[in-house]
Design a protein around this motif. Structure first.
Motif, PDB file in Angstrom:
ATOM      1  N   UNK A   1      -5.443  16.547  -0.225  1.00 36.13           N
ATOM      2  CA  UNK A   1      -5.860  15.346  -0.981  1.00 36.13           C
ATOM      3  C   UNK A   1      -4.879  14.024  -0.248  1.00 36.13           C
ATOM      4  N   UNK A   2      -5.625  13.058   0.204  1.00 38.14           N
ATOM      5  CA  UNK A   2      -4.855  11.828   0.625  1.00 38.14           C
ATOM      6  C   UNK A   2      -5.259  10.660  -0.330  1.00 38.14           C
ATOM      7  N   UNK A   3      -4.013   9.934  -0.707  1.00 35.69           N
ATOM      8  CA  UNK A   3      -4.156   8.894  -1.699  1.00 35.69           C
ATOM      9  C   UNK A   3      -3.840   7.753  -0.965  1.00 35.69           C
ATOM     10  N   UNK A   4      -4.567   6.533  -1.092  1.00 35.66           N
ATOM     11  CA  UNK A   4      -4.402   5.083  -0.536  1.00 35.66           C
ATOM     12  C   UNK A   4      -4.360   4.393  -2.096  1.00 35.66           C
ATOM     13  N   UNK A   5      -3.024   3.814  -2.237  1.00 37.86           N
ATOM     14  CA  UNK A   5      -2.843   3.125  -3.628  1.00 37.86           C
ATOM     15  C   UNK A   5      -2.619   1.666  -3.122  1.00 37.86           C
ATOM     16  N   UNK A   6      -3.426   0.828  -3.562  1.00 32.35           N
ATOM     17  CA  UNK A   6      -3.393  -0.503  -3.155  1.00 32.35           C
ATOM     18  C   UNK A   6      -2.801  -1.390  -4.340  1.00 32.35           C
ATOM     19  N   UNK A   7      -1.851  -2.200  -4.101  1.00 35.60           N
ATOM     20  CA  UNK A   7      -1.297  -2.951  -5.177  1.00 35.60           C
ATOM     21  C   UNK A   7      -1.683  -4.342  -5.117  1.00 35.60           C
ATOM     22  N   UNK A   8      -0.992  -5.140  -6.052  1.00 36.97           N
ATOM     23  CA  UNK A   8      -1.314  -6.374  -6.177  1.00 36.97           C
ATOM     24  C   UNK A   8      -0.714  -7.284  -5.235  1.00 36.97           C
TER      25      UNK A   8
ATOM     26  N   UNK B   1       6.656   1.491  -6.046  1.00 35.29           N
ATOM     27  CA  UNK B   1       5.986   1.436  -7.369  1.00 35.29           C
ATOM     28  C   UNK B   1       4.497   2.357  -7.233  1.00 35.29           C
ATOM     29  N   UNK B   2       3.777   2.192  -6.218  1.00 33.15           N
ATOM     30  CA  UNK B   2       2.748   2.771  -5.813  1.00 33.15           C
ATOM     31  C   UNK B   2       2.672   4.243  -5.482  1.00 33.15           C
ATOM     32  N   UNK B   3       3.996   4.791  -5.535  1.00 35.68           N
ATOM     33  CA  UNK B   3       4.106   6.056  -5.021  1.00 35.68           C
ATOM     34  C   UNK B   3       4.603   7.028  -6.235  1.00 35.68           C
ATOM     35  N   UNK B   4       4.299   8.259  -6.114  1.00 38.81           N
ATOM     36  CA  UNK B   4       4.864   9.494  -7.111  1.00 38.81           C
ATOM     37  C   UNK B   4       6.578   9.145  -6.682  1.00 38.81           C
ATOM     38  N   UNK B   5       7.403   9.576  -7.662  1.00 39.70           N
ATOM     39  CA  UNK B   5       8.732   9.781  -7.390  1.00 39.70           C
ATOM     40  C   UNK B   5       9.149  10.307  -6.217  1.00 39.70           C
ATOM     41  N   UNK B   6       8.685  11.452  -5.870  1.00 35.71           N
ATOM     42  CA  UNK B   6       9.137  12.451  -4.870  1.00 35.71           C
ATOM     43  C   UNK B   6       8.805  11.691  -3.632  1.00 35.71           C
ATOM     44  N   UNK B   7       8.345  10.471  -3.321  1.00 41.27           N
ATOM     45  CA  UNK B   7       8.041   9.751  -2.204  1.00 41.27           C
ATOM     46  C   UNK B   7       9.015   8.604  -2.124  1.00 41.27           C
ATOM     47  N   UNK B   8       9.487   8.097  -3.353  1.00 38.14           N
ATOM     48  CA  UNK B   8      10.102   6.984  -3.614  1.00 38.14           C
ATOM     49  C   UNK B   8      11.605   6.707  -2.706  1.00 38.14           C
ATOM     50  N   UNK B   9      12.087   7.839  -2.463  1.00 38.40           N
ATOM     51  CA  UNK B   9      13.369   8.196  -1.657  1.00 38.40           C
ATOM     52  C   UNK B   9      14.484   6.979  -2.078  1.00 38.40           C
ATOM     53  N   UNK B  10      14.873   6.321  -1.180  1.00 42.56           N
ATOM     54  CA  UNK B  10      15.978   5.074  -1.523  1.00 42.56           C
ATOM     55  C   UNK B  10      15.457   4.264  -2.526  1.00 42.56           C
TER      56      UNK B  10
ATOM     57  N   UNK C   1       0.947  -1.072   0.096  1.00 42.17           N
ATOM     58  CA  UNK C   1       0.090   0.146   0.001  1.00 42.17           C
ATOM     59  C   UNK C   1       0.768   1.333  -0.065  1.00 42.17           C
ATOM     60  N   UNK C   2       0.565   2.125  -1.097  1.00 40.48           N
ATOM     61  CA  UNK C   2       1.404   3.337  -0.987  1.00 40.48           C
ATOM     62  C   UNK C   2       0.405   4.404  -0.519  1.00 40.48           C
ATOM     63  N   UNK C   3       0.929   5.377   0.556  1.00 36.44           N
ATOM     64  CA  UNK C   3       0.392   6.352   1.045  1.00 36.44           C
ATOM     65  C   UNK C   3       0.725   7.862   0.657  1.00 36.44           C
ATOM     66  N   UNK C   4      -0.066   8.736   0.370  1.00 34.20           N
ATOM     67  CA  UNK C   4       0.418   9.996  -0.016  1.00 34.20           C
ATOM     68  C   UNK C   4      -0.518  11.053   0.795  1.00 34.20           C
ATOM     69  N   UNK C   5       0.167  12.101   1.228  1.00 38.29           N
ATOM     70  CA  UNK C   5      -0.949  13.481   1.532  1.00 38.29           C
ATOM     71  C   UNK C   5      -1.122  13.455   3.121  1.00 38.29           C
TER      72      UNK C   5
END
Length: 210
Positions: free
Chosen positions: A162-169, A198-207, A143-147
């Motif tokens: 805006x808060x996004x909960x992006x649920x992957x496979x 993979x579920x996050x925008x690049x600015x959240x991906x860090x390492x 799960x990728x969380x932003x916001x």
């Protein structure tokens, strides 16, 4: 699960509905039944209730042991489905409790980084999530969380971030037939973080920037 859990989940749902613009993506990826290990990035203390109110499953949580020092807070934490864990070392008691939840066919959520990100982007994972996933052989739901990092001060209430909960496979880690070395566990933990990245925008991906 205690009635307190369901009241808390309904309250959290109402909170995010009224005060944020929450978007949930990939709900069709959530297994409808059976055990699963939910792994997510961690930006804010609001992340656990966000996950709990966004998935149509009862969710248990591993939470830092410091939250259980107060008897009153510990009382509610346990009834919200949480149990304590040392962030730096996954002890036997926490490991047994995690396995019990999964053996009962329930969903268990863990933040592989072990703490909230200081800068808002992914940091190196601790080995605990990989150890649980490999030993239990259950599906891992990324799960990728932003916001949620925007929930601070007072003005955010009027902005309704805006808060996004992006649920992957769901995916599986290599089963553990024996003991893993530290290097092997670190590699498996990194593989979990890549799935979250993979579920996050690049600015959240860090390492784990792709």
């Amino acid at each position: 699960m205690s009635w307190i859990y369901y009241v808390g989940r309904a309250t959290a749902w109402l909170f995010f509905f009224l005060l944020t613009r929450r978007v949930i993506l990939g709900k069709e990826n959530i297994p409808g039944r059976g055990p699963m290990l939910i792994v997510a990035n961690h930006l804010h203390n609001a992340d656990p209730p966000l996950i709990g109110s966004s998935l149509d499953r009862v969710v248990f949580f591993m939470a830092k042991e410091g939250l259980f020092r107060s008897r009153l807070i510990a009382y509610f934490m346990y009834r919200f489905g949480a149990f304590p864990v040392n962030r730096q070392r996954l002890g036997r008691t926490a490991l047994r409790r995690a396995q019990q939840v999964l053996d009962n066919g329930q969903a268990l959520a863990i933040f592989p980084e072990g703490r909230r990100s200081r800068h808002g982007y992914l940091e190196r994972a601790l080995p605990g999530s990989a150890l649980i996933a490999a030993r239990s052989r259950v599906p891992v739901l990324p799960v990728g969380i932003t916001g949620t990092e925007k929930i601070k001060g007072i003005s955010w209430v009027f902005r309704r971030p805006r808060i996004t909960v992006n649920i992957g496979h769901p995916f599986y880690l290599t089963p553990a037939d024996g003991k893993f070395s530290k290097e092997e566990l670190a590699a498996l933990a990194d593989s979990i973080m890549w799935r979250i990245a993979e579920l996050l925008p690049q600015k959240y991906q860090g390492k784990y920037r792709t």
